[in-house]
Write a protein that holds these residues in place. Structure first.
Motif, PDB file in Angstrom:
ATOM      1  N   ASN B  27      39.190  43.546  42.950  1.00 15.62           N
ATOM      2  CA  ASN B  27      38.214  42.453  42.916  1.00 15.62           C
ATOM      3  C   ASN B  27      36.883  42.850  42.284  1.00 15.62           C
ATOM      4  OD1 ASN B  27      39.836  40.438  44.380  1.00 15.62           O
ATOM      5  ND2 ASN B  27      39.689  41.915  46.041  1.00 15.62           N
ATOM      6  N   GLU B  28      36.805  44.109  41.836  1.00 15.08           N
ATOM      7  CA  GLU B  28      35.567  44.649  41.262  1.00 15.08           C
ATOM      8  C   GLU B  28      34.379  44.336  42.165  1.00 15.08           C
ATOM      9  OE1 GLU B  28      35.150  43.891  37.065  1.00 15.08           O
ATOM     10  OE2 GLU B  28      37.191  44.584  36.674  1.00 15.08           O
ATOM     11  N   VAL B  29      34.540  44.708  43.418  1.00 17.76           N
ATOM     12  CA  VAL B  29      33.500  44.480  44.419  1.00 17.76           C
ATOM     13  C   VAL B  29      32.346  45.439  44.146  1.00 17.76           C
ATOM     14  CG1 VAL B  29      33.015  44.478  46.900  1.00 17.76           C
ATOM     15  CG2 VAL B  29      35.267  43.829  46.091  1.00 17.76           C
ATOM     16  N   PRO B  30      31.116  44.938  44.106  1.00 15.90           N
ATOM     17  CA  PRO B  30      29.984  45.816  43.772  1.00 15.90           C
ATOM     18  C   PRO B  30      29.674  46.850  44.862  1.00 15.90           C
ATOM     19  CG  PRO B  30      29.219  43.615  44.301  1.00 15.90           C
ATOM     20  CD  PRO B  30      30.703  43.556  44.296  1.00 15.90           C
ATOM     21  N   TRP B  31      28.883  47.845  44.482  1.00 19.85           N
ATOM     22  CA  TRP B  31      28.434  48.867  45.423  1.00 19.85           C
ATOM     23  C   TRP B  31      27.749  48.215  46.608  1.00 19.85           C
ATOM     24  CZ3 TRP B  31      29.614  53.783  45.780  1.00 19.85           C
ATOM     25  CH2 TRP B  31      30.074  54.444  44.642  1.00 19.85           C
ATOM     26  N   TYR B 138      34.348  35.594  42.862  1.00 25.20           N
ATOM     27  CA  TYR B 138      35.145  35.821  44.067  1.00 25.20           C
ATOM     28  C   TYR B 138      36.200  36.922  43.929  1.00 25.20           C
ATOM     29  CZ  TYR B 138      33.200  31.190  44.768  1.00 25.20           C
ATOM     30  OH  TYR B 138      32.342  30.134  44.865  1.00 25.20           O
ATOM     31  N   GLY B 139      36.440  37.366  42.727  1.00 22.28           N
ATOM     32  CA  GLY B 139      37.481  38.381  42.528  1.00 22.28           C
ATOM     33  C   GLY B 139      38.789  37.753  42.094  1.00 22.28           C
ATOM     34  N   ARG B 140      39.823  38.568  42.117  1.00 21.67           N
ATOM     35  CA  ARG B 140      41.121  38.171  41.569  1.00 21.67           C
ATOM     36  C   ARG B 140      41.791  37.089  42.418  1.00 21.67           C
ATOM     37  NH1 ARG B 140      41.869  40.377  36.846  1.00 21.67           N
ATOM     38  NH2 ARG B 140      41.639  42.488  37.622  1.00 21.67           N
ATOM     39  N   ASN B 141      42.494  36.170  41.735  1.00 24.07           N
ATOM     40  CA  ASN B 141      43.272  35.160  42.455  1.00 24.07           C
ATOM     41  C   ASN B 141      44.753  35.507  42.317  1.00 24.07           C
ATOM     42  OD1 ASN B 141      44.456  32.924  43.565  1.00 24.07           O
ATOM     43  ND2 ASN B 141      43.059  31.466  42.628  1.00 24.07           N
ATOM     44  N   ARG B 142      45.201  36.416  43.164  1.00 21.41           N
ATOM     45  CA  ARG B 142      46.604  36.849  43.112  1.00 21.41           C
ATOM     46  C   ARG B 142      47.538  35.806  43.713  1.00 21.41           C
ATOM     47  NH1 ARG B 142      47.758  42.216  42.576  1.00 21.41           N
ATOM     48  NH2 ARG B 142      49.368  42.112  44.161  1.00 21.41           N
ATOM     49  N   MET B 143      47.023  35.052  44.671  1.00 17.72           N
ATOM     50  CA  MET B 143      47.867  34.048  45.335  1.00 17.72           C
ATOM     51  C   MET B 143      48.361  33.011  44.330  1.00 17.72           C
ATOM     52  SD  MET B 143      48.383  34.734  48.487  1.00 17.72           S
ATOM     53  CE  MET B 143      49.060  33.202  49.054  1.00 17.72           C
TER      54      MET B 143
END
Lengths: 63, 197
Positions: B27-31, B138-143
């Motif tokens: 999701n490339e969540v930030p630091w 929001y990040g990746r939508n894998r669903m």
């Protein structure tokens, strides 16, 4: 004459500032209904994708 | 169709933190933000247990109840998502969440919170599925692709289960029967050192 000018200026300024209070200007809901989500609607997940996810969940069993 | 749920099997979790890493990477969540983290009790002592914790996508979520701008909602699949366009960063959801799931980036010199961020069950948010905007917010939508959250898919011991609540509970039920002892889960007695039952 001067009073009329000041008054009309004030009306114009008030009109412009209130115009910025519209929903389209703010880009967000201005009136809330408690407990009701008023943001952009979520796109539904297709039934095929859900079925695929369901099968994927079963695969976690084999360990 | 049941509701989407996470379940962490405390007997299997080895505290490898692969779920945390997978989530951050996918999701490339930030630091400074951890959508998922591993909690360990009795660290280094007999009875040590670890569980992986994130948003549990509650059926009756307290964060939804307390949000003053109703930015959090439940999808048809029972996933708790939120709109970053509506969030005002008040932090009420963080105070109400029993799992500490809502996270806030520290933005600005005076420690202002910024928009809330939390686990989305890899289901994105209220933007077009798999769009760039959705990914950035929001990040990746894998669903939407028919995939389960990466944290669960990556779990090497399959301690972390995700998916349809019926399926997840059946898998766990089978494990309990195979183990032949208890549920392997803690009750209040374990959590509070002998108090309660």
């Amino acid at each position: 004459m001067k009073r009329l000018f000041v008054l009309s200026c004030m009306i114009v300024i008030l009109g412009l500032s209130l115009g910025a209070c519209r929903k389209s200007e703010q880009g967000r809901p201005l009136m809330y209904k408690k407990g009701t989500y008023l943001g952009a609607p979520d796109q539904k997940i297709s039934p095929e994708a859900l079925e695929k996810a369901r099968l994927g969940a079963w695969r976690q069993r084999g360990f | 169709m049941a509701r989407m749920k996470f379940l962490c099997d405390a007997d299997r979790c080895i505290e490898c933190n692969a779920c945390v890493t997978a989530c951050k990477n996918e999701n490339e969540v930030p630091w400074g933000i951890n959508r998922r983290r591993v909690v360990t009790i009795n660290d280094g002592k007999p009875g040590e247990r670890s569980i992986s914790v994130a948003c549990m996508h509650c059926s009756d979520a307290p964060c939804i109840a307390v949000c003053p701008v109703d930015t959090i909602y439940n999808t048809e699949e029972g996933i708790v998502l939120h709109s970053k366009d509506l969030c005002i960063g008040c932090g009420y959801c963080f105070y109400s969440c029993p799992f500490g799931a809502p996270q806030f980036p520290q933005v600005g010199n005076f420690g202002t919170r910024g928009k809330m961020d939390k686990c989305t069950f890899c289901a994105g948010g209220p933007e077009n599925n798999n769009s760039d905007v959705e990914f950035k917010k929001y990040g990746r939508n894998r669903m939407a692709e028919g995939k389960l959250p990466l944290c669960a898919e990556m779990c090497s011991t399959k301690a972390l289960l995700a998916g349809d609540g019926d399926v997840v509970s059946n898998i766990y039920r089978e494990r309990v029967v195979m183990r032949g002892f208890g549920a392997g889960a803690w009750g209040w007695g374990r959590a509070y050192q002998g108090q309660g039952s």
